[in-house]
Write an enzyme that holds these catalytic residues in place. Structure first.
Site, mmCIF file in Angstrom:
data_model
loop_
_atom_site.group_PDB
_atom_site.id
_atom_site.type_symbol
_atom_site.label_atom_id
_atom_site.label_comp_id
_atom_site.label_asym_id
_atom_site.label_seq_id
_atom_site.Cartn_x
_atom_site.Cartn_y
_atom_site.Cartn_z
ATOM 1 N N PHE A 149 57.701 52.198 -4.585
ATOM 2 C CA PHE A 149 59.073 51.879 -5.111
ATOM 3 C C PHE A 149 59.962 51.789 -3.685
ATOM 4 C CE2 PHE A 149 60.242 56.021 -5.778
ATOM 5 C CZ PHE A 149 61.298 56.344 -5.269
ATOM 6 N N ARG A 177 59.000 49.389 -10.557
ATOM 7 C CA ARG A 177 60.508 49.575 -10.831
ATOM 8 C C ARG A 177 61.294 48.649 -9.886
ATOM 9 N NH1 ARG A 177 60.092 56.099 -8.933
ATOM 10 N NH2 ARG A 177 58.773 56.752 -10.392
ATOM 11 N N SER A 226 52.664 59.223 -4.072
ATOM 12 C CA SER A 226 52.410 60.400 -4.198
ATOM 13 C C SER A 226 51.237 60.909 -4.041
ATOM 14 C CB SER A 226 53.108 61.106 -5.569
ATOM 15 O OG SER A 226 52.047 60.688 -6.490
ATOM 16 N N CYS A 281 59.175 58.741 2.407
ATOM 17 C CA CYS A 281 58.122 59.538 2.999
ATOM 18 C C CYS A 281 58.372 60.063 4.407
ATOM 19 C CB CYS A 281 56.760 59.132 2.745
ATOM 20 S SG CYS A 281 56.521 57.818 4.014
ATOM 21 N N GLU A 383 57.883 68.188 -2.638
ATOM 22 C CA GLU A 383 58.372 66.951 -2.226
ATOM 23 C C GLU A 383 59.600 66.950 -3.342
ATOM 24 O OE1 GLU A 383 57.568 62.634 -0.335
ATOM 25 O OE2 GLU A 383 56.623 63.185 -1.966
#
Length: 499
Positions: A149, A177, A226, A281, A383
């Site tokens: 997303f 999303r 993830s 990220c 994270e």
């Protein structure tokens, strides 16, 4: 209510729409649309269209494939404002950041426009008596991209541009999303002259992901998300015989040496830690000042700078960042802030409970600064993925290098210093995939490649650049001899050598 459908074989699919997922406006918290959640049936339609179109596309010479990409780039640039507003409306990032999202994707499109050169093979003349050896790079066939997303334009373009440039058909499964931008990109690809069936979009959740990973006609899968899901995608895809690149999470560190220009460091940290509400990220959520004196000087400069940040709606040109993507994301970020306090860290600036006047139902999190975080805390190891900057103090350079090197993630790291020797040592020693020296977000340029180490990446090949060309192609090597018609009576039953 607007319904977002799959884009298959050059148009909307019109399949069963019983399963849907809400798409929110993060600024208001209101549902603005619904996306169809497909599974095996929708994917089968897309694969069939890809199988029909891909052989002719692969047979198209690379110059002509490149010309389609040139036209596509021009179309995206012409529609930049439309795409940026569409992206911000579903993701929440401010318009300038959305433009950056699209532009970084276009830089990979620019690289892919050079595919006639990048896809060349190798040739050895006279490898043996009358024998030549050459190689060619041929497309995998059908590839898929499962995209996150947080970069709904950049990541589909990183994957898709190189995949289609090398002659593959590409099926994109964007995040449910914020799926509208990948859909619009597919329409622009078609307008640019890409054959129907070469760039398609299917929507879904785990059911669609599993269908992609299990489908025998899909030869390669690229994923960003993830780490736990990246590992799952890698394991399941590899078990099905596919080549897989799966990029996971991150906890990037910024090491600040005593000689660093702290004004520049603070400026860099504001953008790297809080830009896009920290939903990157390659964000920089951990700063490691070396020595308590450095830490105190840095903290003194950070506090007023962070307090001056403006959180606003996506279309506010003065806002530094906007809301996070969902109410669930907001709750998770605030839970991590609470966890850090429970673990004994100092909440210097607490962004929980932030509400924007007139947009009280929006998914906003205020900028947060946490000091005295240690490497034993859960909030350090995991994270957070929000506008949270943690200070982890190190006594020495060696201790500072060890922190990112030992962390479970190894995506990116930055060093701030004026010392060239220290920078060289750091770049050589640190156990992280992408390193910045006085560069807070070390995302490589498009003709290099993107990829982390450890739990930040699963698979052996990185994104875009020549690594991307290698991922989306298979090497075929040909050894050829054209005899002159005479027979020398040699032994044909032994393995050939070139001696």
């Amino acid at each position: 209510m607007r319904i977002i459908d799959h884009f298959i074989a050059g148009g909307t699919a019109g399949l069963d729409q019983a399963r849907r997922s809400a798409i929110y406006d993060p600024n208001t918290g209101a549902v603005q649309a619904e996306v169809v959640l497909g599974g095996a049936a929708a994917l089968e339609r897309a694969v069939a269209a890809a199988e029909a179109a891909q052989p002719a596309w692969a047979a198209t010479n690379p110059q002509r494939r490149a010309r389609v990409l040139f036209r596509f780039k021009e179309l995206v640039e012409a529609h930049m404002t439309e795409l940026a507003h569409l992206l911000s409306s579903e993701h929440g990032k401010v318009i300038a950041d959305s433009r950056g999202d699209i532009q970084r994707g276009l830089e990979v499109v620019e690289f892919a426009c050079g595919i006639p050169h990048a896809q060349k093979g190798e040739y050895t003349d006279g490898a043996g008596p009358g024998i030549d050896v050459y190689s060619m790079r041929q497309p995998v066939g059908i590839g898929a991209g499962i995209t996150p997303f947080n970069f709904p334009a950049m990541i589909p373009l990183w994957m898709g541009a190189v995949a289609v440039a090398t002659g593959n058909a590409f099926i994109c499964k964007p995040s449910e999303r914020d799926p509208s931008v990948p859909l619009r990109l597919a329409e622009l690809f078609l307008e640019a002259g890409l054959p129907a069936g070469i760039f398609q979009v299917v929507h879904g959740d785990k059911e669609m992901v599993d269908a992609i990973l299990d489908h025998p006609a899909i030869g390669a899968v690229s994923f960003v998300g993830s780490s736990d899901i990246a590992n799952y995608v890698y394991q399941r895809g590899a078990a099905a015989g596919k080549r897989v690149q799966a990029m996971g999470g991150a906890k990037n560190h910024g090491i600040v040496l005593p000689d660093a220009d702290l004004d520049q460091v603070v400026n860099d940290l504001l953008g790297a830690a809080f830009g896009s509400a920290g939903e990157r990220c390659m964000a920089l959520p951990v700063v490691v000042p070396v020595g308590d004196e450095t830490a105190e000087r840095l903290k003194a400069k950070l506090i007023p700078a962070i307090e001056a940040l403006k959180v606003g709606i996506s279309t506010d040109p003065e806002a530094h960042y906007g809301p996070v993507v969902t109410a669930q994301a907001k709750a998770k970020i605030e839970a991590w802030i609470a966890r850090a306090a429970e673990e004994g860290a100092e909440l210097v600036i607490d962004g929980r409970g932030f509400a924007l006047q007139g947009y009280e139902q929006g998914f906003f999190v205020g900028p947060t600064l946490i000091d005295h975080v240690t490497d034993t805390m859960d909030s350090y190891h995991n994270e957070i993925f929000g506008p949270v900057l943690q200070i982890v103090r190190a006594k020495t350079f060696d201790e500072a290098v060890a922190l990112p090197s030992k962390h479970q993630y190894g995506n990116g790291v930055a060093l701030f210093t004026r010392n060239g020797h220290a920078a060289r040592e750091f770049a050589r020693r640190v156990n992280v995939g992408m390193v910045g020296i006085n560069v807070p977000i070390p995302v490589p340029v498009a003709y290099h490649s993107f990829g982390g180490w450890k739990r930040s990446a699963f698979g052996d090949t990185n994104q875009h650049g020549m690594e991307g060309v290698k991922f989306w192609t298979k090497v075929k090597t040909i050894t050829q001899r054209w005899p002159d018609g005479s027979v020398d009576g040699g032994n044909a039953f032994v393995i050939p050598t070139m001696g």
